[in-house]
Design an enzyme around this catalytic site. Structure first.
Site, PDB file in Angstrom:
ATOM      1  CB  THR A   1      -0.897  -0.016   1.253  1.00  0.00           C
ATOM      2  OG1 THR A   1      -1.776  -1.127   1.155  1.00  0.00           O
ATOM      3  CG2 THR A   1      -1.722   1.260   1.379  1.00  0.00           C
TER       4      THR A   1
ATOM      5  CB  SER B   1       2.688   7.364  -3.098  1.00  0.00           C
ATOM      6  OG  SER B   1       3.802   7.492  -2.245  1.00  0.00           O
TER       7      SER B   1
ATOM      8  N   GLY C   1       3.526   2.183   7.895  1.00  0.00           N
ATOM      9  CA  GLY C   1       2.224   2.591   8.415  1.00  0.00           C
ATOM     10  C   GLY C   1       1.882   4.039   8.150  1.00  0.00           C
TER      11      GLY C   1
ATOM     12  CD  GLU D   1       1.403  -1.523   4.590  1.00  0.00           C
ATOM     13  OE1 GLU D   1       1.338  -0.867   3.557  1.00  0.00           O
ATOM     14  OE2 GLU D   1       1.921  -1.090   5.628  1.00  0.00           O
TER      15      GLU D   1
HETATM   16  C1  5RP Z   1       1.349   2.153   4.338  1.00  0.00           C
HETATM   17  C2  5RP Z   1       2.806   1.977   4.331  1.00  0.00           C
HETATM   18  C3  5RP Z   1       3.526   2.468   3.136  1.00  0.00           C
HETATM   19  O1  5RP Z   1       4.163   1.410   2.512  1.00  0.00           O
HETATM   20  C4  5RP Z   1       4.530   3.489   3.589  1.00  0.00           C
HETATM   21  O2  5RP Z   1       3.845   4.501   4.302  1.00  0.00           O
HETATM   22  C5  5RP Z   1       5.268   4.118   2.404  1.00  0.00           C
HETATM   23  O3  5RP Z   1       4.367   4.863   1.655  1.00  0.00           O
HETATM   24  P1  5RP Z   1       4.778   5.702   0.392  1.00  0.00           P
HETATM   25  O4  5RP Z   1       5.280   4.732  -0.622  1.00  0.00           O
HETATM   26  O5  5RP Z   1       3.524   6.417  -0.020  1.00  0.00           O
HETATM   27  O6  5RP Z   1       5.851   6.683   0.811  1.00  0.00           O
HETATM   28  O7  5RP Z   1       3.403   1.431   5.212  1.00  0.00           O
HETATM   29  O8  5RP Z   1       0.801   1.759   5.554  1.00  0.00           O
END
Ligand code: 5RP
Length: 224
Positions: free
Chosen positions: A25, A27, A95, A103
């Site tokens: 999950t 971006s 998170g 996750e």
């Molecule tokens: C979501 C997560 C994401 O993997 C983490 O926050 C990284 O996110 P991004 O790729 O948007 O920087 O742990 O719960």
């Protein structure tokens, strides 16, 4: 191409026919899911996905990726996910996107986990990024007080409209502003044994491979 897209595409190369793939999950994971969808459409790649959030589920279904729940599979071959910080031991904070519980469940039942991050997420010590702690709503204010007394600078997470954020699992998130975590396993154990805490964003010993995006190209780091 931005660094997140670069590592998302690079990680999707590790996906092969017939795999059950944990879809992370965030971006960065977004680009990996898009690339898997593209490979399925253009190269005939066949996989089954196990998603880690409602947001990724929606994206995967839109791309026509067949999905199963974590309880419908015997194992997951490979999970690819983002992270908020990664230290030299490949421990990480996750998170930021509020999906840490699902996750961590999917990562735990995966034979291999790959994290995809841009260079800014590689740190000497964890803790600058606020540590998410997922808690049951009942008694959450007691936990905020407890963490405050410990000097953890807790903040109950709100959504864009200022309402308390509710996770896909129906819980709240308290972000701990620790600045630096000197003993990661000790803090993980402390949170694991705190009543009302469902899960926390410290991921220890779960990943052996981190793909890091640099302007000059992606670099795959393997745990020694
Ligand atoms: C979501 C997560 C994401 O993997 C983490 O926050 C990284 O996110 P991004 O790729 O948007 O920087 O742990 O719960």
């Amino acid at each position: 191409m931005n660094l997140k897209e670069m590592v998302g595409i690079e990680a999707a190369k590790f996906v092969t026919d017939g795999m059950i793939v944990g879809l992370g999950t965030g971006s960065t994971a977004y680009y990996m899911v898009e690339e898997i969808g593209r490979r399925m459409k253009e190269e005939g790649l066949k996989i089954t996905g196990v998603t880690t959030s409602k947001a990724t589920e929606k994206q995967a279904l839109g791309l026509g990726i067949p999905l199963k729940s974590i309880d419908e599979v015997t194992h997951v071959d490979l999970t690819i996910d983002g992270a908020d910080e990664v230290d030299p031991d490949f421990s990480g904070i996750k998170g930021g996107g509020a999906a840490l519980l699902f996750e961590k469940v999917v990562a735990t039942y995966s034979r291999q986990n790959i994290w995809i991050v841009d260079e800014s997420k590689i740190v000497a010590k964890l803790g600058k990024f606020p540590l998410p702690v997922e808690v049951v709503p009942y008694g959450h204010q007691q936990l905020v007080t407890l963490f405050d007394q410990k000097g953890y600078e807790p903040k109950l997470r709100k959504n864009e409209t200022g309402q308390v954020l509710v996770t896909d699992g129906g819980h709240y998130i308290i972000d701990l502003h620790l600045q630096q975590i000197n003993d990661v396993p000790a803090l993980a154990q402390e949170l694991d044994t705190t009543v009302g805490v469902v899960e926390h964003g410290l991921f220890i010993g779960l990943t052996g491979k981190v793909i890091v995006g640099y302007p000059e190209g992606p670099k795959t780091l393997e745990k020694r």
